[in-house]
Design an enzyme around this catalytic site. Structure first.
Site, PDB file in Angstrom:
ATOM      1  NE  ARG A  52      -2.746  20.568   8.709  1.00  0.00           N
ATOM      2  CZ  ARG A  52      -1.598  21.073   9.158  1.00  0.00           C
ATOM      3  NH1 ARG A  52      -1.161  22.200   8.684  1.00  0.00           N
ATOM      4  NH2 ARG A  52      -0.898  20.444  10.078  1.00  0.00           N
ATOM      5  CE  LYS A 112       1.061  20.359  30.257  1.00  0.00           C
ATOM      6  NZ  LYS A 112       2.375  20.366  30.527  1.00  0.00           N
ATOM      7  CG  HIS A 162      -2.716  15.277  32.476  1.00  0.00           C
ATOM      8  ND1 HIS A 162      -1.830  16.053  31.786  1.00  0.00           N
ATOM      9  CD2 HIS A 162      -1.976  14.344  33.104  1.00  0.00           C
ATOM     10  CE1 HIS A 162      -0.608  15.609  31.989  1.00  0.00           C
ATOM     11  NE2 HIS A 162      -0.666  14.574  32.778  1.00  0.00           N
ATOM     12  CE  LYS A 179      -1.239  12.062  36.624  1.00  0.00           C
ATOM     13  NZ  LYS A 179      -1.231  10.842  35.847  1.00  0.00           N
ATOM     14  CD  GLU A 200       8.196  14.149  32.715  1.00  0.00           C
ATOM     15  OE1 GLU A 200       7.437  13.630  31.898  1.00  0.00           O
ATOM     16  OE2 GLU A 200       8.691  15.285  32.569  1.00  0.00           O
ATOM     17  CG  ASP A 226       6.161  20.753  29.950  1.00  0.00           C
ATOM     18  OD1 ASP A 226       5.028  20.875  29.464  1.00  0.00           O
ATOM     19  OD2 ASP A 226       6.772  19.673  29.957  1.00  0.00           O
ATOM     20  CG  HIS A 252       1.303  19.171  35.774  1.00  0.00           C
ATOM     21  ND1 HIS A 252       0.041  19.281  35.242  1.00  0.00           N
ATOM     22  CD2 HIS A 252       2.077  18.652  34.801  1.00  0.00           C
ATOM     23  CE1 HIS A 252       0.068  18.843  33.990  1.00  0.00           C
ATOM     24  NE2 HIS A 252       1.288  18.467  33.698  1.00  0.00           N
ATOM     25  CE  LYS A 264      10.363  16.653  29.624  1.00  0.00           C
ATOM     26  NZ  LYS A 264       9.358  15.600  29.843  1.00  0.00           N
TER      27      LYS A 264
HETATM   28  N1  LIG Z   1       0.959  15.120  23.317  1.00  0.00           N
HETATM   29  C1  LIG Z   1       0.838  15.198  24.625  1.00  0.00           C
HETATM   30  O1  LIG Z   1       1.136  14.252  25.351  1.00  0.00           O
HETATM   31  C2  LIG Z   1       0.285  16.466  25.268  1.00  0.00           C
HETATM   32  C3  LIG Z   1       0.273  16.562  26.663  1.00  0.00           C
HETATM   33  C4  LIG Z   1      -0.278  17.706  27.257  1.00  0.00           C
HETATM   34  C5  LIG Z   1      -0.784  18.710  26.477  1.00  0.00           C
HETATM   35  N2  LIG Z   1      -0.743  18.617  25.113  1.00  0.00           N
HETATM   36  C6  LIG Z   1      -1.321  19.706  24.316  1.00  0.00           C
HETATM   37  O2  LIG Z   1      -2.313  19.165  23.468  1.00  0.00           O
HETATM   38  C7  LIG Z   1      -2.351  19.862  22.239  1.00  0.00           C
HETATM   39  C8  LIG Z   1      -2.145  18.888  21.089  1.00  0.00           C
HETATM   40  O3  LIG Z   1      -0.878  18.284  21.220  1.00  0.00           O
HETATM   41  P1  LIG Z   1      -0.368  17.104  20.283  1.00  0.00           P
HETATM   42  O4  LIG Z   1       0.893  16.613  20.883  1.00  0.00           O
HETATM   43  O5  LIG Z   1      -1.456  16.138  20.025  1.00  0.00           O
HETATM   44  O6  LIG Z   1      -0.029  17.901  18.922  1.00  0.00           O
HETATM   45  P2  LIG Z   1       0.258  17.315  17.494  1.00  0.00           P
HETATM   46  O7  LIG Z   1       0.624  15.870  17.570  1.00  0.00           O
HETATM   47  O8  LIG Z   1       1.182  18.253  16.829  1.00  0.00           O
HETATM   48  O9  LIG Z   1      -1.173  17.395  16.780  1.00  0.00           O
HETATM   49  C9  LIG Z   1      -1.693  18.576  16.270  1.00  0.00           C
HETATM   50  C10 LIG Z   1      -3.006  18.278  15.544  1.00  0.00           C
HETATM   51  O10 LIG Z   1      -3.522  19.498  15.004  1.00  0.00           O
HETATM   52  C11 LIG Z   1      -3.799  19.315  13.605  1.00  0.00           C
HETATM   53  N3  LIG Z   1      -3.483  20.559  12.930  1.00  0.00           N
HETATM   54  C12 LIG Z   1      -2.356  21.309  13.058  1.00  0.00           C
HETATM   55  N4  LIG Z   1      -2.440  22.415  12.300  1.00  0.00           N
HETATM   56  C13 LIG Z   1      -3.648  22.359  11.684  1.00  0.00           C
HETATM   57  C14 LIG Z   1      -4.318  23.221  10.768  1.00  0.00           C
HETATM   58  N5  LIG Z   1      -3.769  24.366  10.334  1.00  0.00           N
HETATM   59  N6  LIG Z   1      -5.538  22.871  10.353  1.00  0.00           N
HETATM   60  C15 LIG Z   1      -6.116  21.706  10.773  1.00  0.00           C
HETATM   61  N7  LIG Z   1      -5.524  20.851  11.639  1.00  0.00           N
HETATM   62  C16 LIG Z   1      -4.311  21.180  12.081  1.00  0.00           C
HETATM   63  C17 LIG Z   1      -2.908  18.170  13.163  1.00  0.00           C
HETATM   64  O11 LIG Z   1      -3.554  17.438  12.144  1.00  0.00           O
HETATM   65  P3  LIG Z   1      -3.052  17.286  10.643  1.00  0.00           P
HETATM   66  O12 LIG Z   1      -1.575  17.485  10.613  1.00  0.00           O
HETATM   67  O13 LIG Z   1      -3.520  15.928  10.223  1.00  0.00           O
HETATM   68  O14 LIG Z   1      -3.810  18.338   9.968  1.00  0.00           O
HETATM   69  C18 LIG Z   1      -2.900  17.290  14.411  1.00  0.00           C
HETATM   70  O15 LIG Z   1      -4.067  16.479  14.414  1.00  0.00           O
HETATM   71  C19 LIG Z   1      -1.281  20.943  22.341  1.00  0.00           C
HETATM   72  O16 LIG Z   1      -1.881  22.126  22.812  1.00  0.00           O
HETATM   73  C20 LIG Z   1      -0.332  20.393  23.382  1.00  0.00           C
HETATM   74  O17 LIG Z   1       0.378  21.420  24.024  1.00  0.00           O
HETATM   75  C21 LIG Z   1      -0.218  17.513  24.496  1.00  0.00           C
END
Ligand SMILES: NC(=O)c1ccc[n+]([C@@H]2O[C@H](COP(=O)([O-])OP(=O)(O)OC[C@H]3O[C@@H](n4cnc5c(N)ncnc54)[C@H](OP(=O)(O)O)[C@@H]3O)[C@@H](O)[C@H]2O)c1
Length: 505
Positions: A61, A168, A198, A202, A236, A255, A260, A358
């Protein structure tokens, strides 16, 4: 030797480079994209594993232009890249980076994205091929998938492939995962859907298959005749790291256990696949997941816990309920341990103990096969108190490697037998560093190789294991454990009641 005419004659040792293509990341400004995906794209480019005709498109966004985005991408890649930084590699990549601004419910933004993809086809020769990475909150999956369907972006044709990568959690329970699978499968064909766990990217997890199926040494004892029990641990030392909103709704079982740990169990317990291909490996894993059984008495064999204030590495650590954004009366578990069975001829009667938590004393993921004790010890006057069960431990992280634990005579004039370890460490045996899991998996998506991605039936079979646990736990309160301890006492008692104990990795 009879040569199988179906075998691919290409030399498998040569690196494979994907077709010209675009990678579209929804949620490019998010945590995952910055920490993992952008660095992985750079590392692949640095290793020469991206096609010459490649484009990276980000969607979010924020009110950004291509230059703002290129800057973010550069910073993120530079900060977390695994391979050395080479400005010329980034410069080449930066020429093919685009940003499309918009919200997921904005039709115009998606039309613009479809237009940008079409432009790149002619300007960058990407041939119409594109992988869409859903790095976004799971609640947004439906709206984004619908948009892709509406704009025709999801359609693979004879001349181009279109793939989707789903992060996930794949749903919240069996019903919601079925709904999600149905939705994804109604927009993309099954072979174009890549669900990321992921852990499967590994190196050590893949080595588990090499260990079992490339050697004669281990397979004959890899069964209930010789194995007493199996322990799979993902510990962890960190807490929830500012992700209270996500964690409060999820908990340790959803989670980690659902994905995993059950995937590691499947790889540990599966039969030898007919060949090392996506179809055959997934078929064998699915058979195991369908054969998983829960104990009759969940009270005795399904323990969950929640960390309280304690000490870790000399630092005071807050309790879970004191973490920012957590309900002070929260019943979400930060630790889960369960005894499962695998009802096959190979494993009947062998308990599989799975645990995750954790704020445990250290970060470690391992699979340990604990063997039966020798049926008879001929050392009548010998000290064997220090002799435990033989163990084969596959360490997934850190210090990736394999350890074999067995009894040995202590040097000296008396016969004393004690446990010793024989270690194989990846870092010592190989000079080439292992690629990051996301690097490997992103490359596989672009290559269309689904071997390391669970298919929908596996996800559903895993939820079928987790649902009854969640149902049982819904009426209970997690046992407390202090940050820096190996989980609640009840988890130790669960094993002690069966004459066993957890490994202290
Ligand atoms: N973070 C991790 O380490 C991790 C690990 C395993 C899995 N995951 C999975 O990966 C996915 C992403 O996780 P994350 O931690 O990166 O989430 P996050 O930090 O909350 O990022 C969400 C992204 O989606 C965008 N977004 C949200 N609502 C939107 C909308 N209505 N329109 C357009 N863009 C929108 C946000 O961008 P803007 O706010 O700039 O629009 C941001 O780029 C999730 O499914 C999570 O469960 C994450």
């Amino acid at each position: 030797m009879i040569v199988n005419p179906l075998r691919d004659p290409r030399d498998r040792r040569l690196p494979r480079v994907p077709d010209p293509c675009a990678l579209v990341v929804f949620g490019i400004t998010g945590d995952l994209a910055r920490k993992k995906l952008l660095p992985a794209v750079y590392d692949l480019a640095n290793r020469g594993l991206l096609p010459t005709n490649f484009a990276l498109l980000g969607f979010a966004r924020r009110d950004w232009g291509d230059t703002d985005f290129a800057e973010l991408a550069r910073d993120a890649a530079r900060k977390a890249a695994r391979t050395p930084w080479r400005e010329e590699v980034w410069e080449r990549l930066a020429g093919s980076v685009r940003f499309v601004q918009g919200s997921f419910d904005d039709d115009n933004a998606f039309d613009e994205l479809a237009g940008a993809l079409a432009d790149l086809e002619s300007s960058h020769g990407i041939g119409g091929n594109a992988a869409f990475y859903l790095s976004i909150p799971p609640s947004m999956f439906p709206v984004v998938l619908k948009q892709m369907e509406r704009t025709g972006m999801a359609e693979s044709t004879r001349d181009r492939w279109r793939r989707v990568v789903v992060e996930k959690p794949f749903g919240h329970d069996l019903t919601s995962s079925r709904e999600l699978n149905e939705l994804v499968d109604s927009v993309f064909s099954a072979e174009d859907v890549f669900r990321i766990d992921h852990y499967l990217g590994k190196e050590t997890v893949q080595n588990l298959m090499a260990l079992r199926f490339a050697n004669t040494l281990f397979e004959p004892i890899w069964n209930g005749h010789h194995v007493d029990s199996v322990q799979i641990t993902m510990a962890e030392d960190v807490g929830i790291g500012g992700r209270a909103g996500f964690y409060e709704k999820t908990g340790a079982a959803r989670d980690v256990l659902q994905n995993h740990l059950l995937q590691l169990l499947a790889l540990t317990a599966m039969e030898e696949p007919v060949e090392f291909s996506a179809e055959e490996i997934r078929t064998e894993k699915l058979k195991v997941l369908r054969a998983v059984s829960l104990p009759d008495d969940l009270r005795a064999a399904a323990i969950r816990g929640q960390y309280e204030q304690g000490w870790l590495a000399g630092q005071r650590a807050d309790g879970y309920r004191q973490e920012e954004g957590v309900d002070p009366a929260s019943k979400t578990e930060t630790y889960a341990a369960v005894r499962l069975g695998v009802e096959t001829r190979r494993w009947a009667g062998v308990p599989f103990y799975l645990r995750t938590g954790k704020r445990l004393p250290r970060r470690v993921t391992e699979i340990a096969l604990v063997f039966k004790r020798a049926p008879h010890l001929p050392f009548a006057d010998t000290d064997t108190e220090e002799l435990g069960n033989n163990q084969l431990v596959v360490r997934v992280q850190p210090d990736e490697g394999v350890t074999l634990k067995f009894g040995s005579k202590v040097p000296g004039s008396v016969m004393e037998v004690r446990d010793v370890s024989m270690d194989f460490l990846y870092g010592e045996q190989f000079t080439e560093a292992s690629p990051e899991a996301y690097e490997r998996l992103l490359l596989d998506v672009l290559l269309g190789d689904a071997t390391l991605f669970p298919r929908n039936a596996e996800v559903e079979a895993s939820w079928a294991v987790i649902d009854p646990l969640e149902e049982f736990w819904a009426s209970t309160t997690p046992y407390p454990y202090r940050a820096g301890e190996w989980g609640p006492r009840a988890a130790d008692e669960m094993l002690a009641a069966e004459g066993r104990r957890w490994r202290r990795p």
